[in-house]
Design an enzyme around this catalytic site. Structure first.
Site, short mmCIF file in Angstrom:
data_model
loop_
_atom_site.label_atom_id
_atom_site.label_comp_id
_atom_site.label_asym_id
_atom_site.label_seq_id
_atom_site.Cartn_x
_atom_site.Cartn_y
_atom_site.Cartn_z
N ASN A 1 18.18 -9.12 29.69
CA ASN A 1 18.91 -9.96 28.73
C ASN A 1 18.89 -11.39 29.26
O ASN A 1 19.63 -11.74 30.17
CB ASN A 1 20.36 -9.46 28.60
CG ASN A 1 21.17 -10.35 27.65
OD1 ASN A 1 20.59 -11.21 26.95
ND2 ASN A 1 22.48 -10.15 27.60
N LYS B 1 19.84 -13.98 27.75
CA LYS B 1 20.93 -14.82 27.21
C LYS B 1 20.33 -16.15 26.71
O LYS B 1 19.23 -16.13 26.18
CB LYS B 1 22.02 -14.99 28.27
CG LYS B 1 22.46 -13.63 28.85
CD LYS B 1 23.68 -13.68 29.70
CE LYS B 1 24.02 -12.26 30.20
NZ LYS B 1 25.24 -12.20 30.98
N HIS C 1 27.46 -7.60 22.71
CA HIS C 1 27.59 -8.07 24.10
C HIS C 1 28.97 -8.73 24.27
O HIS C 1 29.47 -9.38 23.36
CB HIS C 1 26.48 -9.06 24.43
CG HIS C 1 26.40 -9.34 25.89
ND1 HIS C 1 27.26 -10.22 26.52
CD2 HIS C 1 25.59 -8.83 26.86
CE1 HIS C 1 26.96 -10.23 27.82
NE2 HIS C 1 25.96 -9.40 28.04
N GLU D 1 29.87 -11.29 25.72
CA GLU D 1 29.90 -12.74 25.49
C GLU D 1 30.00 -13.05 24.01
O GLU D 1 30.64 -14.02 23.61
CB GLU D 1 28.66 -13.39 26.13
CG GLU D 1 28.77 -13.39 27.65
CD GLU D 1 27.44 -13.34 28.38
OE1 GLU D 1 26.38 -13.54 27.75
OE2 GLU D 1 27.48 -13.08 29.60
N GLU E 1 28.88 -2.30 30.24
CA GLU E 1 28.92 -3.54 31.01
C GLU E 1 30.38 -3.92 31.26
O GLU E 1 31.02 -4.55 30.40
CB GLU E 1 28.24 -4.66 30.23
CG GLU E 1 26.77 -4.42 29.97
CD GLU E 1 25.98 -5.72 29.89
OE1 GLU E 1 24.99 -5.82 30.60
OE2 GLU E 1 26.38 -6.63 29.15
N GLY F 1 27.77 -11.42 35.75
CA GLY F 1 27.56 -12.76 36.29
C GLY F 1 28.47 -13.10 37.46
O GLY F 1 28.58 -14.26 37.85
N SER G 1 25.67 -7.55 37.20
CA SER G 1 25.20 -7.91 38.55
C SER G 1 24.22 -6.89 39.12
O SER G 1 24.24 -6.61 40.32
CB SER G 1 26.40 -8.14 39.48
OG SER G 1 27.20 -9.21 39.00
P1 13P Z 1 24.37 -10.24 35.05
O1 13P Z 1 23.26 -9.29 35.43
O2 13P Z 1 23.99 -11.68 35.22
O3 13P Z 1 25.66 -9.88 35.69
O4 13P Z 1 24.58 -10.05 33.46
C1 13P Z 1 24.78 -8.79 32.96
C2 13P Z 1 24.70 -8.87 31.47
O5 13P Z 1 25.57 -9.40 30.82
C3 13P Z 1 23.52 -8.28 30.82
O6 13P Z 1 23.71 -8.19 29.44
#
Ligand code: 13P
Length: 250
Positions: free
Chosen positions: A11, A13, A96, A98, A168, A174, A212
């Site tokens: 992903n 983003k 997601h 976010e 997640e 992150g 992560s």
């Molecule tokens: P990270 O791997 O940067 O923690 O992000 C996870 C994520 O949100 C994947 O959709």
């Protein structure tokens, strides 16, 4: 229990221009040529075509990161399932955290989006996960059950095997703070139990862990019985790191 093909998704983003996406795919493909896993690149809308064109003839699939539930209409800034299908995109991330947090994505809209994606022959990668407060309060299972029941309410039990679920935990995204293997396995097993109780072939559903994931922790997470893959954010931006995670899936 049926064998589930590992599913490793990047992903990106809001990262990668067209030029950067093309460079990534060219660097990735030779590194993953031998993989038996499903490898999925979730690119920003603007880079989808560049990624699709470069992966023709390979096993790599391409996904969008969001989609509107209507086919067309007065929804400025949105993109629909037929628009993605026309580009030969095969999957789409839905829900997601976010998008739930910053763009007010609701479970009601997600129920319609999951159903629309399946109708359009796009594989939904439905994301669920609890906040740190919910985990600390012992409410993880309650939150996940609520999200799953609501977001899957628009589909028939028999359709569940065409959905990919990504667990997640928001506190692991992150942050560099991965869920422990015990937490990740226990929670993914709980998700499978919820799917089983709804009916349908829960043993065939790919359940991914995200939060992560890095080359250093991927092999352990991916070895767990109810974790069938990973949804990778930060570490998916580098072709070498992402290839190492694909390799860790075996
Ligand atoms: P990270 O791997 O940067 O923690 O992000 C996870 C994520 O949100 C994947 O959709």
């Amino acid at each position: 229990m049926p064998e589930r093909t590992p599913y490793i998704a990047a992903n990106w983003k809001m990262h990668k221009t067209v030029a950067e996406a093309a460079e990534f795919v060219d660097a990735l493909l030779p590194r993953i040529a031998a993989t038996q896993s499903d490898v999925v690149l979730c690119a920003p809308f603007t880079a989808l075509t560049a990624v699709v064109e470069r992966r023709y003839g390979t096993a790599v699939k391409v996904a969008a990161q969001n989609m509107h539930e209507e086919d067309s209409g007065a929804f400025t800034g949105e993109v629909s399932a037929p628009m993605l299908v026309e580009l030969d995109v095969e999957a789409v991330i839905l829900g997601h955290s976010e998008r739930r947090q910053y763009f007010n994505e609701t479970d009601e809209a997600l129920a319609r989006k999951v159903a629309k994606a399946l109708t359009a022959d796009l594989e939904p990668i439905l994301c669920v996960g609890e906040s740190e407060e919910a985990r600390d309060a012992g409410e993880t299972e309650e939150v996940l059950e609520r999200q799953l029941q609501a977001d899957l309410s628009g589909i028939e039990p028999g359709q569940i095997e065409n959905v990919v679920i990504a667990y997640e935990p928001i506190w692991a995204i992150g942050t560099g703070r991965t869920a422990t293997p015990e937490q990740a396995e226990e929670t993914c097993a709980f998700i499978r139990d919820v799917l089983r109780a709804r009916g349908g072939a829960a043993d065939r559903v790919r359940i991914l862990y995200g939060g992560s994931v890095k080359p250093a922790n991927a092999a352990e997470l991916l070895s767990l019985p109810d974790i069938d893959g990973a949804l990778v954010g930060g570490a998916s931006l580098d072709a070498e790191d992402f290839a190492a995670i694909v390799e860790a899936a075996g």
